[in-house]
Design a protein around this motif. Structure first.
Motif, PDB file in Angstrom:
ATOM      1  N   SER A   1      16.976 -80.919-118.478  1.00  0.00           N
ATOM      2  CA  SER A   1      17.302 -82.062-119.326  1.00  0.00           C
ATOM      3  C   SER A   1      17.191 -83.394-118.595  1.00  0.00           C
ATOM      4  CB  SER A   1      18.721 -81.898-119.885  1.00  0.00           C
ATOM      5  OG  SER A   1      19.664 -81.889-118.821  1.00  0.00           O
ATOM      6  N   GLY A   2      16.900 -83.364-117.306  1.00  0.00           N
ATOM      7  CA  GLY A   2      16.790 -84.593-116.524  1.00  0.00           C
ATOM      8  C   GLY A   2      18.066 -84.974-115.803  1.00  0.00           C
ATOM      9  N   THR A   3      19.095 -84.138-115.893  1.00  0.00           N
ATOM     10  CA  THR A   3      20.363 -84.402-115.199  1.00  0.00           C
ATOM     11  C   THR A   3      20.252 -83.996-113.733  1.00  0.00           C
ATOM     12  OG1 THR A   3      21.532 -83.914-117.264  1.00  0.00           O
ATOM     13  CG2 THR A   3      22.845 -83.981-115.241  1.00  0.00           C
ATOM     14  N   THR A   4      20.784 -84.835-112.871  1.00  0.00           N
ATOM     15  CA  THR A   4      20.740 -84.553-111.437  1.00  0.00           C
ATOM     16  C   THR A   4      21.802 -83.518-111.076  1.00  0.00           C
ATOM     17  OG1 THR A   4      19.991 -86.813-111.011  1.00  0.00           O
ATOM     18  CG2 THR A   4      20.835 -85.564-109.132  1.00  0.00           C
ATOM     19  N   VAL A   5      21.365 -82.357-110.601  1.00  0.00           N
ATOM     20  CA  VAL A   5      22.289 -81.293-110.188  1.00  0.00           C
ATOM     21  C   VAL A   5      22.849 -81.609-108.808  1.00  0.00           C
ATOM     22  CG1 VAL A   5      22.530 -78.820-109.718  1.00  0.00           C
ATOM     23  CG2 VAL A   5      21.038 -79.610-111.571  1.00  0.00           C
ATOM     24  N   SER A   6      21.989 -81.961-107.879  1.00  0.00           N
ATOM     25  CA  SER A   6      22.417 -82.360-106.531  1.00  0.00           C
ATOM     26  C   SER A   6      21.400 -83.339-105.968  1.00  0.00           C
ATOM     27  CB  SER A   6      22.545 -81.141-105.606  1.00  0.00           C
ATOM     28  OG  SER A   6      21.268 -80.587-105.335  1.00  0.00           O
ATOM     29  N   ALA A   7      21.880 -84.249-105.148  1.00  0.00           N
ATOM     30  CA  ALA A   7      20.983 -85.237-104.539  1.00  0.00           C
ATOM     31  C   ALA A   7      21.618 -85.753-103.265  1.00  0.00           C
ATOM     32  CB  ALA A   7      20.725 -86.396-105.506  1.00  0.00           C
ATOM     33  N   GLU A   8      20.818 -85.880-102.233  1.00  0.00           N
ATOM     34  CA  GLU A   8      21.271 -86.441-100.970  1.00  0.00           C
ATOM     35  C   GLU A   8      20.093 -87.076-100.239  1.00  0.00           C
ATOM     36  OE1 GLU A   8      23.071 -83.034 -99.168  1.00  0.00           O
ATOM     37  OE2 GLU A   8      21.186 -82.322 -98.306  1.00  0.00           O
ATOM     38  N   ILE A   9      20.411 -87.913 -99.277  1.00  0.00           N
ATOM     39  CA  ILE A   9      19.381 -88.645 -98.538  1.00  0.00           C
ATOM     40  C   ILE A   9      19.517 -88.327 -97.055  1.00  0.00           C
ATOM     41  CG2 ILE A   9      18.612 -90.949 -97.817  1.00  0.00           C
ATOM     42  CD1 ILE A   9      19.450 -91.971-100.559  1.00  0.00           C
ATOM     43  N   GLN A  10      18.389 -87.970 -96.440  1.00  0.00           N
ATOM     44  CA  GLN A  10      18.311 -87.815 -94.988  1.00  0.00           C
ATOM     45  C   GLN A  10      17.546 -89.023 -94.447  1.00  0.00           C
ATOM     46  OE1 GLN A  10      19.850 -85.194 -93.817  1.00  0.00           O
ATOM     47  NE2 GLN A  10      19.962 -83.869 -95.611  1.00  0.00           N
ATOM     48  N   GLY A  11      18.202 -89.824 -93.629  1.00  0.00           N
ATOM     49  CA  GLY A  11      17.573 -91.043 -93.129  1.00  0.00           C
ATOM     50  C   GLY A  11      17.422 -91.031 -91.622  1.00  0.00           C
ATOM     51  N   VAL A  12      16.434 -91.768 -91.140  1.00  0.00           N
ATOM     52  CA  VAL A  12      16.210 -91.881 -89.697  1.00  0.00           C
ATOM     53  C   VAL A  12      15.681 -93.283 -89.390  1.00  0.00           C
ATOM     54  CG1 VAL A  12      13.863 -90.935 -89.877  1.00  0.00           C
ATOM     55  CG2 VAL A  12      15.053 -90.832 -87.689  1.00  0.00           C
ATOM     56  N   ILE A  13      16.108 -93.834 -88.280  1.00  0.00           N
ATOM     57  CA  ILE A  13      15.592 -95.116 -87.798  1.00  0.00           C
ATOM     58  C   ILE A  13      14.835 -94.857 -86.498  1.00  0.00           C
ATOM     59  CG2 ILE A  13      16.136 -97.459 -87.039  1.00  0.00           C
ATOM     60  CD1 ILE A  13      18.580 -97.439 -88.760  1.00  0.00           C
ATOM     61  N   GLU A  14      13.514 -94.950 -86.583  1.00  0.00           N
ATOM     62  CA  GLU A  14      12.652 -94.771 -85.405  1.00  0.00           C
ATOM     63  C   GLU A  14      12.356 -96.143 -84.805  1.00  0.00           C
ATOM     64  OE1 GLU A  14      11.680 -91.979 -84.160  1.00  0.00           O
ATOM     65  OE2 GLU A  14      11.903 -90.471 -85.744  1.00  0.00           O
ATOM     66  N   ALA A  15      12.349 -96.220 -83.490  1.00  0.00           N
ATOM     67  CA  ALA A  15      12.148 -97.498 -82.811  1.00  0.00           C
ATOM     68  C   ALA A  15      10.941 -97.437 -81.883  1.00  0.00           C
ATOM     69  CB  ALA A  15      13.393 -97.879 -82.013  1.00  0.00           C
ATOM     70  N   CYS A  16      10.245 -98.552 -81.796  1.00  0.00           N
ATOM     71  CA  CYS A  16       9.195 -98.748 -80.796  1.00  0.00           C
ATOM     72  C   CYS A  16       9.527-100.049 -80.081  1.00  0.00           C
ATOM     73  CB  CYS A  16       7.821 -98.814 -81.459  1.00  0.00           C
ATOM     74  SG  CYS A  16       6.479 -99.138 -80.277  1.00  0.00           S
ATOM     75  N   VAL A  17      10.120 -99.932 -78.908  1.00  0.00           N
ATOM     76  CA  VAL A  17      10.623-101.096 -78.171  1.00  0.00           C
ATOM     77  C   VAL A  17       9.830-101.243 -76.882  1.00  0.00           C
ATOM     78  CG1 VAL A  17      12.618-102.135 -77.060  1.00  0.00           C
ATOM     79  CG2 VAL A  17      12.926-100.834 -79.166  1.00  0.00           C
ATOM     80  N   LYS A  18       9.159-102.376 -76.744  1.00  0.00           N
ATOM     81  CA  LYS A  18       8.421-102.705 -75.523  1.00  0.00           C
ATOM     82  C   LYS A  18       8.885-104.074 -75.058  1.00  0.00           C
ATOM     83  CE  LYS A  18       4.485 -99.825 -76.796  1.00  0.00           C
ATOM     84  NZ  LYS A  18       3.027 -99.752 -77.056  1.00  0.00           N
ATOM     85  N   LEU A  19      10.006-104.065 -74.325  1.00  0.00           N
ATOM     86  CA  LEU A  19      10.648-105.288 -73.864  1.00  0.00           C
ATOM     87  C   LEU A  19      10.782-105.269 -72.346  1.00  0.00           C
ATOM     88  CD1 LEU A  19      13.543-105.556 -76.496  1.00  0.00           C
ATOM     89  CD2 LEU A  19      11.358-106.758 -76.525  1.00  0.00           C
ATOM     90  N   SER A  20      10.540-106.402 -71.728  1.00  0.00           N
ATOM     91  CA  SER A  20      10.640-106.506 -70.270  1.00  0.00           C
ATOM     92  C   SER A  20      12.099-106.568 -69.832  1.00  0.00           C
ATOM     93  CB  SER A  20       9.912-107.770 -69.790  1.00  0.00           C
ATOM     94  OG  SER A  20       8.575-107.788 -70.240  1.00  0.00           O
ATOM     95  N   GLY A  21      12.319-106.154 -68.589  1.00  0.00           N
ATOM     96  CA  GLY A  21      13.650-106.274 -67.994  1.00  0.00           C
ATOM     97  C   GLY A  21      14.641-105.271 -68.537  1.00  0.00           C
ATOM     98  N   MET A  22      15.885-105.742 -68.738  1.00  0.00           N
ATOM     99  CA  MET A  22      16.981-104.879 -69.199  1.00  0.00           C
ATOM    100  C   MET A  22      17.654-105.535 -70.406  1.00  0.00           C
ATOM    101  SD  MET A  22      18.112-101.872 -68.243  1.00  0.00           S
ATOM    102  CE  MET A  22      17.610-101.736 -66.527  1.00  0.00           C
TER     103      MET A  22
END
Length: 418
Positions: free
Chosen positions: A194-215
């Motif tokens: 009928s279009g009713t949501t039985v179950s729903a959840e979100i799996q999230g991730v934050i991927e980083a690409c860091v190219k910084l000099s020093g500290m």
């Protein structure tokens, strides 16, 4: 802890094995192969299997199974996390984690496994530390090593191994300083007829690409951090700061890494991006059936749904499908009974429709239940949970880096029941 590691391809062939203590026979994998045959999809193989003398703990990455053999009880998630680290390290070193790439770089693979695990216990798992000990492969280094008989193993111990921030090497310098973050969310949902949501959840991730000099010392703040109730961080994140202020404060590793993962299980926070109108019926009289599927946008926040695909595992009695697609194209595999409708980009003005007849095997009773629809999709520049990065600040260095955040929403296990 971990006695042995077997890497198995999608055909069930063991093409790499590593033993840290005593050698364990390949026959122990027979229990895993039995479980693999019972599972419909590779992702559905139980991650932990008990045998008379061992525990088998596995993950599935890039059409490969990483199977570890344990002789004593250990926390399974500890082993699973280590196996993911192994796969991530191969990805970082070789650009991809596949059978061909691992076979081509088998010497470096064994060197990495030797450093990552010491007598069965994790030792060096940070990419920056490993790259100082075992240099990543390139064409010039391979030629020199072939001519001189040298190896990729470094002569000195990495500095990061002895510091309180082992994930970052000292003396990093870049001409262009940049920090980019990808926020990727996957929707796992079950929607009934009928279009009713039985179950729903979100799996999230934050991927980083860091190219910084020093500290550099970075601080990332969110517009709505209260959405995140179940989170897992990279070791570089200061957890107390997150608990008190709900901001991410960290000295980042150099290069690519996973900053955090999160899970949103509150169903009222999960927006379902598409709706499906479907009708699959099998007639009692005659050997045929009917199929009619229409898909439209629901909660996309004005963004375009791309890479839309519908997959249906048809009953065994269905011989063929004679269908008409208003958009995209469909294929039906007679042997696997798999119907795949590749739609592409969803046009809200003209909703895609797939309809037609199904040829059934004569003399066979009708299927007891209708098949489910599995939906694949992608939405660029949208985090379906509503999560947004408000600002990213840097301390400890004087230069001004380039910064950017990209959002992507994908379908994980998105199922519509018929």
């Amino acid at each position: 802890m971990i006695h042995s590691l077997f890497v198995i391809n999608h055909l069930g062939d063991i093409f790499l094995e590593k033993h840290w203590k005593s050698v364990i026979s390949r026959s122990v994998c027979d229990y895993f192969f039995e479980a693999r045959e019972k599972a419909v999809d590779p992702e559905n193989v139980p991650p932990v299997l008990q045998t008379p003398h061992h525990y088998l703990i596995s993950i599935y990455r890039g059409k490969l199974f990483f199977l570890s053999v344990i002789q004593t009880e250990v926390p399974p998630l500890f082993v699973i996390e280590f196996l993911h680290r192994v796969a991530d390290t191969f990805q970082d070193y070789f650009g991809e984690c596949s059978e061909s790439v691992i076979s081509d770089n088998v010497v470096i693979v064994y060197e990495l496994l030797e450093e990552m695990l010491d007598n069965g216990f994790p030792l060096a798992t940070e990419s920056n530390v490993l790259k100082e000990m075992i240099r990543p492969p390139n064409i010039l280094r391979s030629v020199v090593n072939t001519l001189t008989g040298g190896s990729n193993v470094g002569e000195t111990l990495p500095q990061g191994q002895l510091s309180n921030i082992p994930w970052r090497r000292a003396g990093v310098k870049y001409t262009n300083n940049e920090a980019y973050f990808d926020v990727t969310e996957e929707i796992d949902a079950i929607v009934d007829k009928s279009g009713t949501t039985v179950s729903a959840e979100i799996q999230g991730v934050i991927e980083a690409c860091v190219k910084l000099s020093g500290m550099p010392d970075l601080t990332m703040s969110f517009m709505n951090p209260r959405l995140l109730d179940d989170v897992s961080f990279h070791p570089c994140v200061r957890f107390r700061r997150w608990e008190s202020e709900r901001v991410l404060s960290f000295i980042p590793p150099d290069g690519n890494f996973t900053l955090m993962t999160y899970h949103i299980s509150s169903q009222n926070l999960v927006a379902i991006p598409v709706y499906v109108k479907q009708s699959i019926s099998f007639f009692e009289a005659g050997s045929c059936g009917r199929l009619d599927i229409t898909i439209g946008p629901k909660q996309t926040m004005g963004k375009t749904v791309e890479d839309l695909k519908v997959t249906v595992h048809m009953p065994k009695a269905v011989l063929n499908a004679n269908l008409t697609a208003s958009q995209g194209n469909y294929t039906y595999d007679f042997t696997t009974k798999l119907l795949v409708w590749d739609i592409g980009k969803l046009n809200p003005q003209k909703l895609p429709n797939l309809r037609g007849s199904l040829s059934m095997q004569t003399g066979v009773p009708n299927p007891e239940e209708n098949p489910s629809l599995n939906i694949d999709l992608k939405i660029q520049q949208l985090a379906i949970s509503g999560l947004k990065v408000s600002r990213l600040d840097m301390y400890g260095e004087m230069y001004k880096p380039f910064k950017g955040v990209k959002y992507v929403t994908k379908a994980g296990k998105f199922q519509v029941r018929t």
